[in-house]
Design a protein around this motif. Structure first.
Motif, PDB file in Angstrom:
ATOM      1  N   THR A 116      70.832  48.334 -64.299  1.00 18.25           N
ATOM      2  CA  THR A 116      71.512  49.292 -65.171  1.00 18.25           C
ATOM      3  C   THR A 116      70.776  49.554 -66.476  1.00 18.25           C
ATOM      4  O   THR A 116      71.063  50.527 -67.160  1.00 18.25           O
ATOM      5  CB  THR A 116      72.927  48.773 -65.500  1.00 18.25           C
ATOM      6  OG1 THR A 116      72.809  47.434 -66.018  1.00 18.25           O
ATOM      7  CG2 THR A 116      73.805  48.769 -64.275  1.00 18.25           C
ATOM      8  N   ARG A 119      74.730  48.001 -54.028  1.00 20.72           N
ATOM      9  CA  ARG A 119      73.366  48.367 -54.438  1.00 20.72           C
ATOM     10  C   ARG A 119      72.527  48.842 -53.243  1.00 20.72           C
ATOM     11  O   ARG A 119      71.732  49.779 -53.358  1.00 20.72           O
ATOM     12  CB  ARG A 119      72.673  47.174 -55.115  1.00 20.72           C
ATOM     13  CG  ARG A 119      73.201  46.833 -56.498  1.00 20.72           C
ATOM     14  CD  ARG A 119      72.859  47.918 -57.516  1.00 20.72           C
ATOM     15  NE  ARG A 119      73.480  47.632 -58.810  1.00 20.72           N
ATOM     16  CZ  ARG A 119      73.748  48.562 -59.713  1.00 20.72           C
ATOM     17  NH1 ARG A 119      73.479  49.829 -59.476  1.00 20.72           N
ATOM     18  NH2 ARG A 119      74.307  48.239 -60.866  1.00 20.72           N
ATOM     19  N   ASP A 176      72.773  42.471 -62.667  1.00 19.48           N
ATOM     20  CA  ASP A 176      73.436  43.716 -63.060  1.00 19.48           C
ATOM     21  C   ASP A 176      72.593  44.472 -64.084  1.00 19.48           C
ATOM     22  O   ASP A 176      72.387  45.683 -63.973  1.00 19.48           O
ATOM     23  CB  ASP A 176      74.815  43.425 -63.671  1.00 19.48           C
ATOM     24  CG  ASP A 176      75.789  42.875 -62.638  1.00 19.48           C
ATOM     25  OD1 ASP A 176      75.480  42.942 -61.431  1.00 19.48           O
ATOM     26  OD2 ASP A 176      76.841  42.360 -63.049  1.00 19.48           O
ATOM     27  N   SER A 177      72.119  43.730 -65.066  1.00 23.22           N
ATOM     28  CA  SER A 177      71.307  44.356 -66.118  1.00 23.22           C
ATOM     29  C   SER A 177      70.056  45.007 -65.529  1.00 23.22           C
ATOM     30  O   SER A 177      69.659  46.097 -65.922  1.00 23.22           O
ATOM     31  CB  SER A 177      70.882  43.315 -67.160  1.00 23.22           C
ATOM     32  OG  SER A 177      72.003  42.781 -67.789  1.00 23.22           O
ATOM     33  N   GLY A 185      67.144  51.769 -62.934  1.00 20.89           N
ATOM     34  CA  GLY A 185      67.190  50.922 -64.119  1.00 20.89           C
ATOM     35  C   GLY A 185      65.812  50.354 -64.347  1.00 20.89           C
ATOM     36  O   GLY A 185      64.851  51.073 -64.584  1.00 20.89           O
TER      37      GLY A 185
END
Lengths: 767, 767
Positions: free
Chosen positions: B602, B651, B598-599, B623
Motif C-alpha cells: 500500500t 492480493r 500490508d505496508s 505499492g
C-alpha cells in the motif's frame, strides 16, 4: 625373382617387431639430416615428426606477419616452415608445419618454456630480451628423425622434442627457478595476419590437463584444430591474456572475476601461461595431442599414443617407425654424404601428405562435417601440382597401401566437395585451389593403371571426368570449347592447356584399362590439345587469345605474364609428357630437339629473368633449366626419345649433386612436399616416371652402387650399378633379371614382380 | 481418486493420436495469443514454435546494435525477443529467440523475401525503402500457436511461418516478379555487435539446398549453430557479399573467381541471396533446420521432421502438439479473456527450456564436444534465477518427464563444466553466469524431494554440494567462512546470502530424503545464514561488510547499490522461503509482520525509486511490491503464516488481473522464460510453491471455476472453486477428496495421487 618369406612379412607387421628385426640391419635413421633444406629456399623444418605424422613439432625462429600495413610482406616467404637456419633466436615450438611448400599456413599451438620475469609477447630478433623468445646456437642443436634438441640460451633450458603420429612430446630441462613458465601462445602462427585467428578456446580441465581449439582462416579458409595437453607436473597457477579487442559481454553485471586462474577462455588472440617452481635439472614434460574432430578425440589420441611419460621410449618408437620406412630402400654406396642425401630425401618424401584422422578413424571433411574413414586412412596436405609428378608414382612402388589410401582420401574429398571436384591443393578439410591443372586426376589414374586401386575404379574415373569438366574452373569451359585456354580469359593459359591435356591423357589411360572406350576416345582427343598452343613459327608453346591468334607480345625467357606459371616457354614448351615423340616431331625432329635440350642446359639466363623465377635460388638453375620448379622435372629424361639418351645420364648426374647437398642450404628450391626429394630418389635409383598413368619408368643413371627395394607385396627388387662412380655415369647396358633390356624404360610390373635390374656403368656413353 | 484408464494413456502416446482423441475436446489452441507481451516489457515474440522447440521462428522488427560508439546501447533492451509491437517494419524472420528474457542473444539466420531491386542491407525504420525490410500492419498479422502470418506491404508478399521442433517452415506467396529474392542474412542477430559474429559458413549443395553454420560470441561466449535450408523451387542464381574486411588469401594467385555463383563462402559478415522468377500468387517454401552438432545433422533433422512440402500439415501437427500440452490443464471459466490469459501463460511456460539435441540424441556440450544424451532429452536455455521458483515446480506436476530430463541436462552440464558447477544461466553449450545464487540446486533437490528423480540421486546431490562449495564463485568462499557474503567483497551480497541460504536448505532437504545426515545437518546450519544479514535495529536485511559491521549507508527503498539485485530491502528482506516462521519471529511476530506486508502493498514508491527497478513497467509494481521481478513472487503467500491468510487471497486476485492481460502490453514485466507465467498458472489454480524442495503448495485464491490436471502418471487432479467470481475471492473452506483440509497447504503427493480439491469461495474472508 626373390620373394621374402611370408613369415618375415608377417613378423614385420608392427613397428616394434620391425625395429627388433632391423636391429642387426644398418641404422638408417642416423643418415637423416632434417636440417637439410632449412637454409634459404628449401622450406623444410628441423623438428620432430613420424612418417606422414599429423603432428610436426618444430622450432619456429621468427614470427613474420603475412601482411605489413595491409600489404603482403615478402619476408614471410622464408618462414614457410617456421624455421630459418640463419636466425639467432627461437620463438618457441609449434605443432604443425608444412614441409617444403611455397606458400604456407599452420604453426599451431606454440609452446615456449621460460624462467624469470613473465613475458607474454614473442619479442624481436633484434631485441630478444624484449619478449619470451630465446637465443640459441646450432652448436647446441641436434636435429634427427623424430628428435630435436636445442639449448635455449636465454633461459638455460634444454628443450627436447619427439612425436607420435598425433602427439607432440616436449621435454624441458629447467634450471632451479621459482618462476618457471610454460607459455602456450594461441596467437602464434605461420603466415599469420590479424584476421587469421578466427577463434581460440582454452579450457583448464585440471592442474595438469588443458584442452582447446583454434579456428583459423588462412590458406585453409575454415580450419579447426583441437588439442589436449598434459603436463608431467601440476602447475601452481595459470592465467591468460586476451590481446584482441574486449568482447562486450564479459565484465557485465559484476559477474565472477574471470581474470585469474579461471578455467576457460575464448577469444581471438589469447596467450596463456602455466607456472611452476623447478629444481636444478628438473624435467617438465608435455604431451600435446591434436585432433581434427574434437578435444575428446585429442585426449583419446594422447592416451592411446603416449600412455606413459617415457620420452625416450616415444623417441625410440618414432625412430623405429622411420627405420622401418627407410629400410624399404637399402642403398649401397661408399659415400656417407650420399647416404645422408638419400635417406634425408626418403625422410622428406615420407612426411606429407599427412595423416588427417584420429585413432577412431574420424576426421573433418571438406564439408566441415565429421566423417569416418571406412577401410582407409585419411590423408591431407595434397600439394598435387608438385607431387603428382614423382612422389605419388614413388608411393605406388614403395608405399602402395598409403598411396591407395591417399587416393581414397581424394575421392572422399570429391564426395564432400561443394564444387564436386577432386582436390587441387587441399589441406585440413579445405581447398585453396593453388596452382594449375587438375592433377588429382593423374594420381587417381596412375593408381588405376598400375593396379593399385582397392576402391571403385569406375567411380574414381567418374570423379576425374567430373573434375575435368568443371567449366567455370580456371578456363576449363574455354578449354573444352576451343581446345585451349585463351590467355585473355584465364591467366597462365599455356600452362593450363598443357597440363589439362596431360591430365586428360591420364583419364584416357584409366578409361582404356577399365574398358570405357567412349571415355578413352574422347579424352585421347582432348589430350592432344597441347598442339593448339604450339606456335610452329617460333618453336615454342605460346599464349593464344580468344580470337585464336597468338598473343603478339611474347618473350620465351620470361616466367611471368607469358602464359606460364613457375616456368618460361623454354621449359614449359617441353611439357607434353604424354607424347614426347609427337612433341619432338613438332619441334623439327630428334636432332633439332636434342639441340634444343642442349641449349636449355647450356644457355645463359640473364639476371633480369632470374629475378622472375619463383621459389628457387640461383643454384636451382642450370643454364635456363630450372630444376627448383617442377615443370622441368621430366625434361632431362626426354633425351631418351632422341638418339642421344646418354645425355639424360650425364645431365642427371650433373643435377643430382648440384641440387641436393647434405647441408642446411643443400636444396636448390622448395622441397615441395616431397616432390623434389622424390625426383632425387628416382633419379638416384636410375629411372623416372616421365608420364604418370603410363606404366613406364625411363632410365637415367643410377648414382648408387646398389639398391634393394623391399616391396609391400613381399617381393624384392634389386638395382645394381656395376662400376658406378662420379665419372662412370654412362649406362653401357642394362639387364633385367639377367636378360638384356632392349628398351630405355622398365615397367611398373617389372618392378613390382621383384627382380634385378643391373646397370653396367662406364665413363663413356654407350648407345 | 480418479484414474484414467491405461488404454486411454497409451492411445495418447503420440501427438497425432492425441490430436485425434482431442477432436471432440475443446480447441484450446484458439486461446493462445502469442502477441501478449510483445509490447513494452514482456519480451515475448509472436512467431512460430512447438512446445520447448529448438526453433523459434519469429519476425524481428528491428536490428538495434548492442553497442553504439563502443558503449552499451540501452535501446537494444526492448529487442530481447526481436519483436516490438509498436514498430512499423519487419526486418525478416529469424530462427532462434528467447522468450521473455531480460538480456538476450540469438536471432540466427534471418530470412527475408523481397521483389524488385536487390537490397542487401536491412535499412532503417525511418527509411524502410533504403533496405530490404518491409512495412507491415497488425491488421494483416496473425500470431497463433506455431503459426504466424503477415503481409509484407513493401513487397506485396504474404509470409507464413510454422515450425517443428528443429525445423522452421516458411511459406511466401509472391506477386509476379522477374526479380524475386530470398535473402539469407548471416550478419543479423539479436544483441548484435561488430565482434559477435565470430565466423559464418555457407555452402550451396545444389540449387535447392544450402548448408552452413554460424559461430557467435555473445551472451553465449562460444556458440555454434548449424543449419540446412531447402527451397521448394530451384533458384536460378545466387551470390553473397562479405561485409567484413577482406581476408588476405582470397584473391591470391589469380585463382578461380569466387564472386558469383560460387558454392561456398566463409567469413565474418555475410549476406547471401537466392533469385527466382515468380508467377502471381506463387508460393516459395523454405524448410530451415537447425542443429547444435553439424550440417549433416541439420539435414537429417530436416528430413526426419519435415519429409514433405505440406505447410498446412506441419502447422496442424504443431498445433496438435500444443493442444496436447495445453489440455494437461483444462480450466472452466466463463471468461474468454481468462482462457486467453491462462492458455497463453501455459504456452509461454512451455516454450523454454528448449530442446537442445538432434533427432539422433547428439548435442554439443559445455565442453564444446559432441555428446549423446543417453536416456534423456537434452535441454538448454536455463534462466534458473527466474525459473526455479515456480516454473520447474509446475513442471514437476504437469511435465515431470520433461523436468527430469531438464535436471539430467543440468547434471550433464555439471559433468562437462570446467568449473565443476551446475548451470547458473546456461544456453547453447555455454554458461553466462547471469544473476545470483546457485539455483540449479533448488531444481535438482525439488525433483529429488518430490520423487521425480530417475537418475543417480546421490551423484546429483554431490553436484549440488560441489556447486555450493565453489569458493571463488561470487563470494561463496566468504559466505562459507563468515556465514554471509561481505558487500565489500562481492556485490549484491544480501541477495547472494539469502539465496545461498535458501539453496543450502534445498540441499539439506534432499540429503534428508537420501539419508545423508551429515550433509543434512551441515546444510541446515548453512540455511540459517540469512540471519547474519538481518539488521534487527531497522528491521531489514542489510549489507554487511568484511568487518562484520553493517554498511552505514543504507536505503531500504533503493534497488541498486544496496546489496540487492532486482529488488529492494522491502521486498528482498522477505526472501526466507525456507523458514517463514523464523522470519516472522525476527520481524517481531505475526502482527507486526502482517502490518509490514500490508505496508509493502500500500505504500507509495516515489518515482525516483521506480527509475531503478529493472525490467518492468510502472504497472509491474503494486505499492512497493514489485511483481515484475522475481524475488517477490512468494511474498503474497507469506500471509498464510500470519493470522490473516485471507490477505493472500485478496492480493492474489488483485495481482492476477493487473499483471496479466490478454493484450500486447498485457505483461507487467519480462515473462522471464516462463516464470511469470508459471506464477500466473499456480495462482490461478489456487496454490503456489513458496519454497521448492519442500513438498508444500500454499493456498491462495483460485481464479477459475474448475480445473482438471491430467497427470503423466495417469491420475487426474481436479480443482473446483465453488461460487468463484471477481468478488468471491475469499476461501471459506477447502475440501481435499471430500474431507476438510485443516491446513493452508497441499502436498505434492496429494496432487500426484489424483483427487479433488474443492474451494468454497465467498466475498467475505473466512479464517
Amino acid at each position: 625373382m626373390l620373394k621374402k618369406s611370408l613369415l618375415s612379412t608377417l613378423t614385420c607387421s608392427t613397428v616394434l617387431l620391425c625395429a627388433a628385426q632391423n636391429k642387426t640391419a644398418e641404422n638408417l635413421v642416423q643418415y637423416v639430416k632434417p636440417i637439410i633444406g632449412t637454409q634459404r629456399m628449401g622450406h623444410t623444418y628441423p623438428g620432430a615428426t613420424v612418417p606422414f605424422g599429423m603432428v610436426q613439432l618444430s622450432p619456429d625462429t621468427d614470427t613474420i606477419p603475412y601482411e605489413m600495413n595491409g600489404k603482403y610482406n615478402p619476408d614471410v616467404y622464408k618462414y614457410c616452415a617456421g624455421y630459418q637456419y640463419d636466425d639467432s633466436t627461437i620463438v618457441g615450438f609449434s605443432h604443425t608445419h608444412f614441409s617444403g611448400t611455397g606458400h604456407s599456413d599452420l604453426g599451431d599451438f606454440l609452446i615456449m618454456p621460460t624462467v624469470g620475469a613473465l613475458k607474454l609477447n614473442p619479442g624481436t630478433e633484434a631485441d630478444p630480451a624484449s619478449g619470451y623468445r630465446s637465443l640459441f646456437s646450432h652448436a647446441n642443436e641436434v636435429a634427427a628423425a623424430d628428435y630435436y634438441k636445442v639449448k635455449l640460451d636465454s633461459y638455460n633450458i634444454l628443450a627436447e622434442l619427439t612425436a607420435t603420429t598425433r602427439v607432440g612430446f616436449h621435454q624441458y630441462t629447467f634450471p632451479k627457478s621459482d618462476s618457471a613458465h610454460i607459455i602456450l601462445d594461441l596467437m602464434h602462427g605461420i603466415y599469420n595476419y590479424d584476421e587469421k585467428n578466427v577463434w581460440t578456446y582454452l579450457r583448464v580441465e585440471n592442474d595438469t590437463l588443458i584442452t582447446g581449439y583454434r579456428v583459423t582462416s588462412g590458406w585453409a579458409r575454415t580450419r579447426t584444430v583441437y588439442f589436449a595437453m598434459t603436463f608431467s607436473k601440476p602447475f601452481y597457477q595459470y592465467d591468460n591474456t586476451n590481446y584482441s579487442k574486449k568482447t562486450v559481454y564479459r565484465g557485465f553485471w559484476g559477474k565472477w572475476d574471470q581474470s585469474y586462474n579461471f578455467p576457460e577462455i575464448a577469444g581471438r588472440q589469447i596467450r596463456a601461461y602455466f607456472d611452476f617452481k623447478t629444481e636444478e635439472g628438473e624435467k617438465i614434460k608435455i604431451k600435446f595431442a591434436l585432433s581434427p574432430v574434437s578435444t575428446t578425440n585429442a585426449l583419446a589420441n594422447l592416451r592411446t599414443e603416449t600412455p606413459t611419460w617415457d620420452f625416450d621410449a616415444v623417441k625410440r618408437q618414432g625412430q623405429a617407425m622411420w627405420q622401418n620406412e627407410l629400410s624399404k630402400i637399402i642403398i649401397t654406396t661408399n659415400s656417407s654424404a650420399e647416404k645422408q642425401n638419400f635417406y634425408t630425401a626418403m625422410y622428406h618424401a615420407f612426411i606429407s601428405p599427412t595423416i588427417y584422422m584420429d585413432n577412431d578413424s574420424t576426421y573433418k571433411g571438406l564439408d566441415q562435417n565429421i566423417h569416418t574413414a571406412k577401410g582407409f586412412t585419411n590423408y591431407t596436405t595434397f600439394s598435387l601440382w608438385d607431387t603428382y609428378r614423382a612422389l605419388h608414382p614413388l608411393f605406388n612402388i614403395i608405399q602402395p597401401k598409403r598411396n591407395a589410401d591417399m587416393v581414397q582420401s581424394m575421392l572422399a574429398h570429391y564426395n564432400q566437395s561443394a564444387e564436386h571436384m577432386l582436390p587441387v591443393w587441399s589441406n585440413s578439410a579445405n581447398e585453396n585451389w593453388c596452382m594449375t591443372g587438375y592433377h588429382a586426376v593423374s594420381v587417381v589414374c596412375d593408381a588405376i593403371v598400375k593396379g593399385n586401386a582397392p576402391f571403385d575404379e569406375n567411380k574414381a574415373l567418374d570423379a576425374c571426368i567430373a573434375t575435368s569438366n568443371h567449366r567455370s574452373y580456371e578456363g576449363i569451359g574455354y578449354y573444352i570449347d576451343n581446345g585451349y585456354v585463351p590467355e585473355d580469359k584465364s591467366g597462365s593459359s599455356v600452362s593450363k592447356t598443357l597440363e589439362y591435356a596431360y591430365d586428360d591423357w591420364c583419364i584416357a589411360q584409366a578409361a582404356k584399362k577399365l574398358g570405357r572406350n567412349d571415355v578413352y576416345e574422347a579424352y585421347l582427343k582432348r589430350s592432344e590439345n597441347y598442339k593448339n598452343v604450339w606456335d610452329a613459327s617460333i618453336g615454342f608453346m605460346r599464349p593464344k587469345m580468344s580470337d585464336r591468334q597468338f598473343r603478339k607480345e611474347f618473350d620465351p625467357m620470361r616466367t611471368i605474364d607469358e602464359g606460364f606459371i613457375e616456368g618460361n616457354a623454354w621449359n614449359y614448351s617441353l611439357y607434353v609428357p604424354q607424347a614426347p615423340d609427337t612433341l619432338i616431331a613438332m619441334m623439327g625432329g630428334k636432332k633439332k630437339f636434342t639441340a634444343h635440350l642442349d641449349s636449355l642446359f647450356t644457355m645463359e639466363l640473364p639476371d633480369k629473368y632470374f629475378a622472375e623465377t619463383e621459389d628457387i635460388t640461383r643454384d636451382g638453375i642450370i643454364g635456363n633449366y630450372v630444376h627448383g620448379n617442377e615443370p622441368s622435372h621430366h625434361i632431362v629424361y626426354l633425351y631418351n626419345f632422341t638418339d642421344e639418351p646418354w645425355k639424360a645420364q650425364a645431365r642427371v648426374r650433373q643435377i643430382l649433386p648440384m641440387q641436393y647437398k647434405n647441408t642446411p642450404d643443400g636444396l636448390g628450391g622448395n622441397d615441395d612436399a616431397g616432390q623434389m626429394s622424390a625426383w632425387y630418389i628416382f633419379s638416384t635409383l636410375g629411372f623416372y616416371p616421365i608420364a604418370p598413368a603410363s606404366d613406364q619408368y625411363w632410365l637415367g643413371s643410377p648414382a648408387i652402387d646398389a639398391a634393394t627395394l623391399t616391396l609391400e607385396n613381399g617381393n624384392i627388387f634389386t638395382i645394381k650399378a656395376l662400376n658406378q662412380n662420379d665419372r662412370n655415369v654412362y649406362v653401357q647396358k642394362v639387364l633385367l633379371n639377367g636378360k638384356p633390356l632392349n628398351r630405355r624404360y622398365i615397367t611398373h610390373n617389372e618392378i613390382m614382380n621383384g627382380g634385378e635390374l643391373t646397370f653396367y656403368m662406364s665413363s663413356k656413353h654407350g648407345k
